[in-house]
Design a protein around this motif. Structure first.
Motif, mmCIF file in Angstrom:
data_model
loop_
_atom_site.group_PDB
_atom_site.id
_atom_site.type_symbol
_atom_site.label_atom_id
_atom_site.label_comp_id
_atom_site.label_asym_id
_atom_site.label_seq_id
_atom_site.Cartn_x
_atom_site.Cartn_y
_atom_site.Cartn_z
ATOM 1 N N GLY A 1 30.606 -0.398 28.827
ATOM 2 C CA GLY A 1 30.763 -1.615 29.631
ATOM 3 C C GLY A 1 31.892 -2.425 29.030
ATOM 4 O O GLY A 1 33.056 -2.027 29.042
ATOM 5 N N GLY A 2 31.539 -3.575 28.427
ATOM 6 C CA GLY A 2 32.564 -4.447 27.845
ATOM 7 C C GLY A 2 33.003 -4.022 26.459
ATOM 8 O O GLY A 2 33.905 -4.626 25.897
ATOM 9 N N VAL B 1 24.262 -5.312 28.816
ATOM 10 C CA VAL B 1 23.135 -6.124 28.312
ATOM 11 C C VAL B 1 21.803 -5.478 28.660
ATOM 12 O O VAL B 1 20.837 -5.570 27.907
ATOM 13 N N THR C 1 31.539 -4.473 23.674
ATOM 14 C CA THR C 1 31.273 -5.513 22.658
ATOM 15 C C THR C 1 30.058 -5.171 21.801
ATOM 16 O O THR C 1 29.664 -5.961 20.939
ATOM 17 N N ALA D 1 27.519 -15.010 22.906
ATOM 18 C CA ALA D 1 28.903 -15.430 22.636
ATOM 19 C C ALA D 1 29.918 -14.450 23.218
ATOM 20 O O ALA D 1 31.074 -14.801 23.430
ATOM 21 N N SER D 2 29.513 -13.206 23.488
ATOM 22 C CA SER D 2 30.425 -12.209 24.066
ATOM 23 C C SER D 2 30.420 -12.262 25.595
ATOM 24 O O SER D 2 30.853 -11.321 26.259
ATOM 25 N N HIS E 1 19.332 -16.377 15.371
ATOM 26 C CA HIS E 1 18.517 -17.074 16.362
ATOM 27 C C HIS E 1 17.190 -17.425 15.678
ATOM 28 O O HIS E 1 16.257 -16.614 15.675
ATOM 29 N N LEU F 1 27.752 -3.717 18.900
ATOM 30 C CA LEU F 1 28.112 -3.819 17.483
ATOM 31 C C LEU F 1 27.518 -2.681 16.648
ATOM 32 O O LEU F 1 27.511 -2.753 15.423
ATOM 33 N N ASN G 1 25.867 9.997 25.895
ATOM 34 C CA ASN G 1 25.905 9.351 24.564
ATOM 35 C C ASN G 1 25.268 10.192 23.462
ATOM 36 O O ASN G 1 24.365 9.717 22.754
ATOM 37 N N LEU H 1 29.141 6.208 27.734
ATOM 38 C CA LEU H 1 29.089 5.147 28.743
ATOM 39 C C LEU H 1 29.521 3.839 28.113
ATOM 40 O O LEU H 1 29.073 3.494 27.022
#
Ligand SMILES: Cc1cc2nc3c(=O)[nH]c(=O)nc-3n(C[C@H](O)[C@H](O)[C@H](O)COP(=O)(O)OP(=O)(O)OC[C@H]3O[C@@H](n4cnc5c(N)ncnc54)[C@H](O)[C@@H]3O)c2cc1C
Length: 459
Positions: free
Chosen positions: A72-73, A151, A75, A141-142, A377, A77, A453, A70
């Motif tokens: 999405g973007g 997310v 991004t 930032a992504s 953070h 890591l 997955n 699966l």
């Protein structure tokens, strides 16, 4: 006709020919992750538009005994969004991309929430909220590529976590396709609703191992009327804690609190971003605050009284100041001669000074190249450990060293990016056997054939 051919024919009948990619070049972008470390192969990439299409795809894959990755973007890591290289297992392999599922419903300004399809990006959702004077409480930032489904599936943290909490806290409702093709829908903007298990909460952080998230009902928040962003150079991590405490004491609300080091800022500067402060120091913090009255004057007062080496401030959104922090990931990727080893860890706030010192010196523990760049953070005790120039055959050793430091400081091997495939060997450092067995039982109950997955979280 092979099983794979029959499956492709069915998939084409569901989403039309143009959205079943089988050509190597057309699939390439879906088969390598953002870091370039994880790359794999698949029989097809399929791009549905609706929940019904997702359900039909999952059912067809179940009938064909195919496995599904699966995405999405892309991004993430930790290697969770792309399949591995071809294995001995002859089962057909399909990447399901949500890139066409981008609808955003009308914002409910009274209930302060919005329903979105899984492929809508964080930036698109925030813009829709912004048009109604509201904001989406997750930011990272992504944002221009990371999606609602991504997310939620990673339970992303991001730069607003200190203010609003992680993504799980923003999920009011969810729609998802289960491994047998049935659609689970928990969709209510009720603030109080305790009928049994919190299934939306369970899917948050499930990293695509339990179901395909197709739609999300997100909580929205009021946009702060006025913000100020400051970057301060400091000698010690403890100086940042003092700044944060003083700002809170003076009635300011901390919207974001980030930490950078001299090595990171230097690298970002080499890649074309203006240094925010002229003076150099071991650490830098970017703090965004909101409040009422003359908040700029309050921040100037706090900086004057504090033991900072140098400091600047600008009214929000202060994109240039933010660029010095947000360009870290890109600059690091471009600077390393090997794919960057990215380890996203957290420690209790009180352990942060010690952990940062030990992690910054991790290269001294090994006899091969390694350039550590740390940022993160600070308000959440979250450090992004980036190890540059590490030879491929030494990645595991170095990762073990970093996680050893983190475990000794009472921390977590995954603060916000998840386990994916990158951290599977070390899950025992963060969870007990009983805990892992309970997670496996949930996986077995919802995805008994290991369709979604495979290899992610559990190996
Ligand atoms: C520059 C940069 C900055 C970043 N900053 C942060 C940060 O501050 N905080 C943070 O937490 N992360 C950060 N990340 C990591 C990444 O952006 C997040 O993990 C994000 O949540 C991934 O979203 P995505 O849509 O790209 O998901 P993908 O990368 O496509 O997938 C991530 C995981 O979610 C699963 N998944 C995706 N969509 C679905 C779906 N619809 N249903 C079920 N499972 C799904 C995938 O299978 C995979 O396991 C950053 C990444 C980059 C490149």
């Amino acid at each position: 006709m092979t099983g794979s051919d029959a499956l492709l024919t069915t998939l084409r009948s569901v989403v039309t020919d143009g959205h079943v990619l089988t050509d190597h070049d057309a699939m390439a972008g879906y088969l390598t992750d953002w870091t370039g470390r994880w790359t794999g192969s698949a029989d097809a990439v399929v791009r549905p538009r609706t929940t019904d299409e997702v359900a039909a795809i999952v059912s067809a894959c179940a009938d064909a005994g195919a496995t599904l990755w699966l995405q999405g973007g892309n991004t993430g890591l930790v290697g969770g969004s792309v399949p591995p290289a071809a294995a001995d297992n002859p089962a057909p392999r399909v990447v399901l991309s949500t890139s066409r599922m981008v609808d955003i419903d009308e914002v409910d300004t009274v209930g302060r929430c919005v329903g979105v399809q899984a492929g809508a990006t964080i930036d698109q959702i925030d813009r829709a909220a912004g048009e109604c004077g509201l904001a989406f409480p997750v930011d990272l930032a992504s944002r221009e590529s990371a999606t609602a489904g991504g997310v939620v599936a990673t339970n992303a943290g991001g730069v607003r976590m200190i203010r609003h909490g992680n993504t799980r806290r923003q999920v009011l409702g969810i729609e998802a396709v289960l491994a047998d093709g049935r659609v689970l829908r928990r969709w209510t903007s009720l603030v109080k609703d305790n009928v049994g298990y919190d299934l939306p909460g369970l899917l948050a952080g499930s990293e695509g191992t339990l179901a395909v998230i197709t739609r999300v009902l997100f909580r929205l928040v009021a946009s702060p009327a006025e913000t100020v962003v400051t970057v301060a150079a400091v000698r010690h991590v403890e100086d940042i804690f003092t700044l944060l405490d003083t700002m809170a004491e003076r009635g300011l609300t901390v919207e974001a609190a980030e930490i950078m080091t001299e090595a990171g800022l230097d690298l970002v500067h080499d890649h074309g971003v203006r240094r925010p402060v002229a003076a150099t120091a071991p650490f830098y913090t970017l703090i965004e605050v909101s409040g009422t009255g003359d908040i700029e004057e309050v921040v100037v007062g706090v900086l004057d009284e504090a033991d900072v080496v140098d400091g600047v401030l600008e009214p929000g959104p202060a994109r240039d100041l933010w660029a010095s922090r947000e360009q870290h990931t890109e600059a690091i990727s471009r600077s390393s001669v090997t794919p960057v080893v990215k380890l996203d860890v957290s420690v209790p706030i009180r352990a942060l000074p010690e952990a940062l010192a030990e992690l910054g010196a991790v290269a001294d523990l090994v006899d091969h190249p390694c350039r550590p760049i740390l940022f993160g953070h600070v308000g959440d005790g979250n450090i992004h450990v980036n190890l540059l120039d590490v030879p491929e055959d030494r990645v595991e050793e170095l990762t073990g060293r970093v996680f050893g430091i983190v475990a000794a400081n009472g921390g977590s091997i995954s603060a916000e990016h998840g386990i994916g495939r990158a951290k599977v060997p070390w899950t025992g450092l963060g969870r007990s056997e009983v805990d892992l067995a309970a997670m496996r039982a949930i996986k077995a109950a919802l995805d008994p054939d290991g369709r979604f997955n495979p290899g992610v979280i559990f190996g």
